[in-house]
Enzyme design. Sequence first.
Site, short mmCIF file in Angstrom:
data_model
loop_
_atom_site.label_atom_id
_atom_site.label_comp_id
_atom_site.label_asym_id
_atom_site.label_seq_id
_atom_site.Cartn_x
_atom_site.Cartn_y
_atom_site.Cartn_z
N ASP A 145 0.78 -1.45 0.06
CA ASP A 145 0.22 0.39 -0.30
C ASP A 145 1.35 1.29 -0.01
O ASP A 145 2.26 1.68 0.42
CB ASP A 145 -0.98 0.03 1.24
CG ASP A 145 0.16 0.28 2.64
OD1 ASP A 145 1.26 -0.37 2.91
OD2 ASP A 145 -0.66 1.11 3.05
N HIS A 456 1.30 -8.22 -3.99
CA HIS A 456 1.06 -7.65 -3.59
C HIS A 456 1.32 -6.24 -3.47
O HIS A 456 1.77 -6.13 -2.43
CB HIS A 456 0.23 -7.98 -2.74
CG HIS A 456 -1.26 -7.13 -1.60
ND1 HIS A 456 -2.28 -8.09 -2.29
CD2 HIS A 456 -1.24 -6.33 -0.71
CE1 HIS A 456 -2.98 -6.57 -1.59
NE2 HIS A 456 -2.50 -6.20 -0.79
N ASP A 502 1.75 -17.48 -5.45
CA ASP A 502 2.47 -15.75 -5.51
C ASP A 502 0.87 -15.72 -6.65
O ASP A 502 0.63 -16.19 -7.55
CB ASP A 502 3.49 -16.93 -6.63
CG ASP A 502 3.76 -15.74 -6.94
OD1 ASP A 502 3.88 -14.89 -7.29
OD2 ASP A 502 4.57 -16.04 -8.15
N GLU A 511 2.57 -10.48 0.18
CA GLU A 511 2.82 -8.76 0.33
C GLU A 511 4.62 -8.60 0.70
O GLU A 511 4.97 -9.86 0.51
CB GLU A 511 2.12 -8.21 1.15
CG GLU A 511 2.14 -6.41 1.30
CD GLU A 511 1.19 -5.83 2.21
OE1 GLU A 511 0.14 -6.88 3.04
OE2 GLU A 511 0.91 -4.72 2.01
#
Length: 529
Positions: A145, A456, A502, A511
């Site tokens: 993020d 991610h 994956d 992540e």
Amino acid sequence: MVYVNQAGYSPESKKKATLSGDENFTLYTKSGREVLKGKLALHHDDNSGEDTAVVDFSEVREQGSYYFTDGKGNKSAEFVIKKNHYHEALRASMKMLYFQRCGMELEEKYAGVFARKACHCGGGYLLENPKIRRKMLGGWHDAGDYGRYVTAGAVALAHILYGYEMFPGALTMDLNIPESGGKYPDILAECKYELDWMLDMQDEDGGVHHKCTSQNFCGFVMPDEDDLDMVITPVSSLATGDFAAIMALASRIYKAYDEEYAKVLADAARLAWDWLVKNPAFVFENPTEVTTGTYEDMCDTDERLWAATEMFRLDGREDARKIILSVLELRISLYSLGWSDVGGLGTLAVINGGKELFGEDLYNRMVLKWVDEANRLKSVAGNNDFGLALRPAEFVWGSNMVVLTNAMVLCVAHYLTGEVGYLWTAEYQLDYIFGRNANDISYVTGIGERAFRHPHLRPTEADGIDDPIPGFVSGGPNFRPCDEAANMENMADQPAMKRYADDMRSYSTNEITIYWNSPLVFVLGYMAR
Ligand SMILES: [Zn+2]
């Protein structure tokens, strides 16, 4: 199958691979010449659920490319035996931080095809008083993020800067970043990018805000397309403790290059320390209206300990020494190196500060516990055919960080005692990360023939480029997977080492974060020193 370290082995090292599901193996050169052949008894392995054996091919020293086959003809990933085989992995794991930079354009000459526009340049507002805005420019995106978190950032910086204190030469390579060729070695210029942002997180009274993120996670868009406003959450004693420690540590390291900057860092550390002394009670609230990562931690004793060790190194303060001594009476871990338990960072400060400064008694009390833990890890690793210092219940969220911080503990035990068994066990942890695992996968993007490809990570999903950005460490198998991809694959029915996908959607197993990369930088740097 034969699982190997896909990043390779050095000619003189202990070279081990893991044979699984078949008793026979053959080692070939890339051109197909048979080098070594054998038959081994298999044992059941609890972590992977497979029947396995250790292939020790340390006797093979000739540089070149190789692969294994098992008796059924299954071919392993290709790997090299060569000197400095980790050079590319070390450079990529440091350059990862540049790719996480917030608030500036990543130009093509530094970022290649992964060039992107500047992001998050609009500043942020204080949650308690939205009228107050701060610049909040710079720093590294924490993870997949676009949030920036003080405790996570301080721990990532600590892994790298303690490494820099212990073996500076190994970390001073050219990273091709905008500051290359300037007054700092590249790795310190990169770390300064995070430190400068952190300085902006401190209030005038010394308290440090916990995080700066949007109120909710944005979609899977490029960072410059994320137009959500940034909110700065309240001060916490966790962030303030970590901040005091990292600023004090950094001030000592940067002093050799820029006295003025070192003073800015030291003053910020002192201000944060004063706040901690004036606010002895635990301070942290998790505002429920901000739904990004909480980095919740209900104990600040270890953060205060770490701050005290670094403040004692900075100014020799008696109040800091008293806090260290009082914490040593409590049962807190003195070798943990993750984002929530930072007692081990305090021990690293004491190790680097030395016996003379801290006194023999205090030094020995902290260091003995460290070596005890290294002995425990060596014993766990010696009892499975992956050489892995983890048991099934230790495959927590971000288990690769546990593997890598365990490797740090082992490297430092080797640094303290010179006993080579610690070093070999640390190498086996790297073997696991780079492919000697039951998923037959290298957990570092771009390193190894079968490296993971779908982290991610928002830019990797949104940039339209097939390959992921190189040098990113995956979180790895998670004993309690909890995302859509994990559910679809019935992952919870698998043995612990295989609870991994994956898959970009698998935030609980795949992540990336800055503080999963930073222990890899430390360990690879230690190997290269
Ligand atoms: Zn950004």
